[in-house]
Design a protein around this motif. Sequence first.
Motif, PDB file in Angstrom:
ATOM      1  N   GLY A   1      14.221  -9.269 -13.797  1.00  0.00           N
ATOM      2  CA  GLY A   1      12.699  -9.052 -14.251  1.00  0.00           C
ATOM      3  C   GLY A   1      11.644  -9.587 -13.469  1.00  0.00           C
ATOM      4  O   GLY A   1      10.505  -9.548 -13.788  1.00  0.00           O
ATOM      5  N   HIS A   2      11.986 -10.291 -12.486  1.00  0.00           N
ATOM      6  CA  HIS A   2      11.011 -10.582 -11.367  1.00  0.00           C
ATOM      7  C   HIS A   2      10.128  -9.487 -11.167  1.00  0.00           C
ATOM      8  O   HIS A   2      10.618  -8.540 -10.637  1.00  0.00           O
ATOM      9  N   THR A   3       8.932  -9.626 -11.538  1.00  0.00           N
ATOM     10  CA  THR A   3       7.801  -8.831 -11.223  1.00  0.00           C
ATOM     11  C   THR A   3       6.783  -9.109 -10.398  1.00  0.00           C
ATOM     12  O   THR A   3       6.398 -10.225 -10.323  1.00  0.00           O
TER      13      THR A   3
ATOM     14  N   PHE B   1       5.242  -3.868 -10.496  1.00  0.00           N
ATOM     15  CA  PHE B   1       6.694  -3.394 -10.204  1.00  0.00           C
ATOM     16  C   PHE B   1       7.647  -4.346  -9.979  1.00  0.00           C
ATOM     17  O   PHE B   1       7.199  -5.549  -9.605  1.00  0.00           O
ATOM     18  N   LEU B   2       8.803  -4.050 -10.158  1.00  0.00           N
ATOM     19  CA  LEU B   2      10.002  -4.979  -9.759  1.00  0.00           C
ATOM     20  C   LEU B   2      10.173  -5.393  -8.471  1.00  0.00           C
ATOM     21  O   LEU B   2      10.170  -4.585  -7.646  1.00  0.00           O
TER      22      LEU B   2
ATOM     23  N   CYS C   1       0.669  -0.982  -0.263  1.00  0.00           N
ATOM     24  CA  CYS C   1       0.107   0.060  -0.080  1.00  0.00           C
ATOM     25  C   CYS C   1       0.761   1.155   0.173  1.00  0.00           C
ATOM     26  O   CYS C   1       0.499   2.280  -0.736  1.00  0.00           O
ATOM     27  N   ARG C   2       2.072   1.143   0.611  1.00  0.00           N
ATOM     28  CA  ARG C   2       3.039   2.326   0.889  1.00  0.00           C
ATOM     29  C   ARG C   2       3.618   2.638  -0.700  1.00  0.00           C
ATOM     30  O   ARG C   2       3.955   3.693  -0.976  1.00  0.00           O
ATOM     31  N   ILE C   3       3.706   1.535  -1.164  1.00  0.00           N
ATOM     32  CA  ILE C   3       4.383   1.493  -2.654  1.00  0.00           C
ATOM     33  C   ILE C   3       3.292   2.095  -3.612  1.00  0.00           C
ATOM     34  O   ILE C   3       3.669   2.974  -4.457  1.00  0.00           O
ATOM     35  N   LEU C   4       1.990   1.545  -3.457  1.00  0.00           N
ATOM     36  CA  LEU C   4       0.966   2.443  -4.246  1.00  0.00           C
ATOM     37  C   LEU C   4       0.732   3.945  -4.111  1.00  0.00           C
ATOM     38  O   LEU C   4       0.464   4.577  -5.075  1.00  0.00           O
ATOM     39  N   GLU C   5       1.068   4.354  -2.904  1.00  0.00           N
ATOM     40  CA  GLU C   5       1.011   5.698  -2.473  1.00  0.00           C
ATOM     41  C   GLU C   5       2.265   6.465  -2.805  1.00  0.00           C
ATOM     42  O   GLU C   5       2.288   7.487  -2.343  1.00  0.00           O
TER      43      GLU C   5
ATOM     44  N   SER D   1       9.574   2.505  -5.956  1.00  0.00           N
ATOM     45  CA  SER D   1       9.908   1.229  -6.553  1.00  0.00           C
ATOM     46  C   SER D   1      10.069   1.391  -8.329  1.00  0.00           C
ATOM     47  O   SER D   1       9.739   2.492  -8.647  1.00  0.00           O
ATOM     48  N   ASN D   2      10.364   0.300  -8.777  1.00  0.00           N
ATOM     49  CA  ASN D   2      10.567   0.572 -10.277  1.00  0.00           C
ATOM     50  C   ASN D   2       9.205  -0.136 -10.978  1.00  0.00           C
ATOM     51  O   ASN D   2       8.997  -1.199 -11.305  1.00  0.00           O
TER      52      ASN D   2
END
Length: 141
Positions: free
Chosen positions: A38-40, A29-30, A8-12, A17-18
């Motif tokens: 390339g692990h996504t 994101f990676l 959720c913090r990445i979403l905000e 993040s890549n």
Amino acid sequence: MSNDCVFCRILEHKIPSNIIYEDKNNLAFLDINPSAPGHTLIIPKKHKIRVEDLSIEEVRSLFSMLHLLLKPICEAMNAEATTIAINNGPESGQDIPHVHIHVIPRKINDGKGVSQVLLRASNFKTEDFNEIAAKIKEKIN
Ligand code: 5GP
Ligand code: ZN
């Protein structure tokens, strides 16, 4: 949204993040600790723990993004195949309790059976992540 949840913090955009791709409902994101280049990770924007906690429309939407990204990820990483994995609930070994699909690019004879595929073996640098994300994004049309 959950304040305690890393995804959720990445979403905000509170944690960088890549990002590979974003639409109304999902984000890709990676993985910061990849099993292969390339692990996504593909996540719904709704904070739900298990796939069955999402509505069928949300699951369709999540898997549509998976379908959209598989070829670009393989092409960008020169991978012949992918392993697709979901740890569906904390009791399964899910570390981040927010639905996520792992997409791990695979190469013929890469030495990983299904039991080893989620093991981490890498020491990637920030530049590597930026380069990989750019390569995958270039392949998405
Ligand atoms: P799980 O074990 O829950 O299925 O997988 C969680 C994944 O999230 C792991 O592969 C881990 O490397 C990844 N991860 C954990 N924290 C972060 C983070 O802050 N950023 C990114 N990009 N990935 C993360
Ligand atoms: Zn969350």
